[in-house]
Design an enzyme around this catalytic site. Structure first.
Site, mmCIF file in Angstrom:
data_model
loop_
_atom_site.group_PDB
_atom_site.id
_atom_site.type_symbol
_atom_site.label_atom_id
_atom_site.label_comp_id
_atom_site.label_asym_id
_atom_site.label_seq_id
_atom_site.Cartn_x
_atom_site.Cartn_y
_atom_site.Cartn_z
ATOM 1 N N GLY A 134 21.270 46.068 23.391
ATOM 2 C CA GLY A 134 21.265 47.500 23.088
ATOM 3 C C GLY A 134 20.322 48.312 23.952
ATOM 4 N N GLU B 245 19.039 40.600 15.500
ATOM 5 C CA GLU B 245 18.750 41.693 14.551
ATOM 6 C C GLU B 245 18.552 41.140 13.134
ATOM 7 O OE1 GLU B 245 22.009 44.244 15.657
ATOM 8 O OE2 GLU B 245 21.032 44.641 17.576
ATOM 9 N N HIS C 145 21.867 36.167 14.631
ATOM 10 C CA HIS C 145 21.732 37.299 15.554
ATOM 11 C C HIS C 145 20.277 37.784 15.550
ATOM 12 C CE1 HIS C 145 22.189 41.264 17.338
ATOM 13 N NE2 HIS C 145 23.338 40.824 17.848
ATOM 14 N N GLU D 117 21.582 35.399 23.975
ATOM 15 C CA GLU D 117 21.370 36.839 23.920
ATOM 16 C C GLU D 117 19.872 37.142 24.074
ATOM 17 O OE1 GLU D 117 24.790 38.996 21.872
ATOM 18 O OE2 GLU D 117 23.332 38.524 20.341
ATOM 19 N N SER E 162 23.955 43.983 26.496
ATOM 20 C CA SER E 162 24.382 45.104 27.345
ATOM 21 C C SER E 162 25.515 44.732 28.305
ATOM 22 C CB SER E 162 23.188 45.702 28.092
ATOM 23 O OG SER E 162 22.253 46.232 27.159
ATOM 24 N N ASN F 254 30.915 42.699 18.458
ATOM 25 C CA ASN F 254 30.078 42.793 17.258
ATOM 26 C C ASN F 254 29.908 44.275 16.918
ATOM 27 O OD1 ASN F 254 28.072 42.779 15.347
ATOM 28 N ND2 ASN F 254 26.467 41.994 16.706
ATOM 29 N N LYS G 149 28.581 45.632 14.375
ATOM 30 C CA LYS G 149 27.331 45.932 13.645
ATOM 31 C C LYS G 149 27.601 46.859 12.457
ATOM 32 C CE LYS G 149 24.836 45.026 17.870
ATOM 33 N NZ LYS G 149 23.627 45.188 18.652
HETATM 34 C C1 PEP Z 1 24.729 42.198 20.378
HETATM 35 O O1 PEP Z 1 24.251 42.870 19.483
HETATM 36 O O2 PEP Z 1 25.129 41.053 20.155
HETATM 37 C C2 PEP Z 1 24.807 42.783 21.714
HETATM 38 C C3 PEP Z 1 25.014 41.999 22.713
HETATM 39 O O3 PEP Z 1 24.638 44.166 21.786
HETATM 40 P P1 PEP Z 1 24.769 45.078 23.114
HETATM 41 O O4 PEP Z 1 26.023 44.641 23.832
HETATM 42 O O5 PEP Z 1 24.859 46.465 22.610
HETATM 43 O O6 PEP Z 1 23.552 44.813 23.926
#
Ligand code: PEP
Length: 254
Positions: A176, A100, A98, A170, A216, A12, A14
């Site tokens: 992040g 976000e 998601h 998630e 992460s 992803n 972003k």
């Molecule tokens: C995400 O935004 O779906 C995600 C898993 O981000 P990160 O790997 O940076 O935690």
């Protein structure tokens, strides 16, 4: 990981980069993951970068996805992007719900449900994101939260539709932040979610459903996560912005 299910590792991207950056990253990802036979790979650039990435990925096994879509079919929805538009520029996957989007755009479970239906109607594979906030985990409400998200988002689907959905667990506190769920924490939720899907759509759909972990994920933790029987891949944010680290995640089995 269970040999019955083909893993998916999706990046992803972003709101990063520009068209030239995205094309170069896609080229490098396609090159570095060309030998990956053990899993599906997808990248999800921001909307305007999709055509540049599609040109690079033509003929490559790396799939192309988007990060969101409109719940509407077409019409006066300024700034929105339809499922048909995505499909017409080569997308096969789309992230829905998601955290976000839920946080910054106040997207609720009902909107997520409409987006899932729209994606499926256009032949796209929705990657449905669910996950608890830190306060919910600390209050012991993780399972209750993700169950509600899945139940509402998948409401009204038949077995055929449900079997095309990819779930992504998630935990919001792991996105992040550099803080990953432990394999045991991930497996607990993944196993639970498979049970929820079994209750809704039956054994076959649940056993076939890919449940990705996101939060992460890095080259040094992917192996332990993939060793969990109900973890079927990863949704990768930060580490997908670098071709080397993303390809090391994809090539976790080597
Ligand atoms: C995400 O935004 O779906 C995600 C898993 O981000 P990160 O790997 O940076 O935690």
């Amino acid at each position: 990981m269970n040999p019955k299910r083909r893993p998916l590792i999706a990046g992803n991207w972003k709101m990063h980069g520009d068209a030239a950056w995205a094309a170069a990253l896609a080229r490098e990802v396609a090159h570095r993951t060309a030998r990956a036979r053990h899993c599906d790979v997808a990248v999800m650039p921001a909307f305007p970068l999709i055509p540049a990435v599609a040109r690079v990925l033509e003929g490559s096994p790396v799939a192309l996805g988007a990060q969101d879509l409109s719940p509407e079919e077409e019409g006066a929805f300024t700034g929105d992007v339809s499922a048909r538009m995505l499909q017409s520029v080569g997308c096969t996957h789309v992230v829905v719900g998601h955290s976000e989007r839920r946080e910054h755009h106040l997207e609720g479970d009902d909107l997520v449900r409409r987006k899932i239906a729209r994606a499926l109607g256009a032949g796209l594979i929705p990657i449905l994101c669910v996950g608890e906030r830190l306060a919910e985990r600390e209050a012991g409400r993780t399972l209750e939260r993700v169950e509600t998200q899945v139940r509402i988002a998948m409401q009204g689907l038949d077995e055929a539709g449900a079997s095309r959905v990819v779930l992504a667990y998630e935990p919001v506190w792991a996105i992040g932040t550099g803080r990953t769920a432990t394999p045991a924490q991930a497996e607990e939720v993944h196993e639970f979610l498979r049970g929820v899907v079994r209750g809704l759509f039956g054994y076959e759909v649940a056993e076939g459903m890919r449940i990705l972990y996101g939060g992460s994920v890095k080259p040094d933790n992917i192996r332990d996560l993939m060793a969990c029987p109900d973890v079927d891949g990863a949704l990768v944010g930060g580490a997908s912005l670098d071709a080397e680290s993303f390809s090391r995640i994809v090539n976790f089995a080597e």
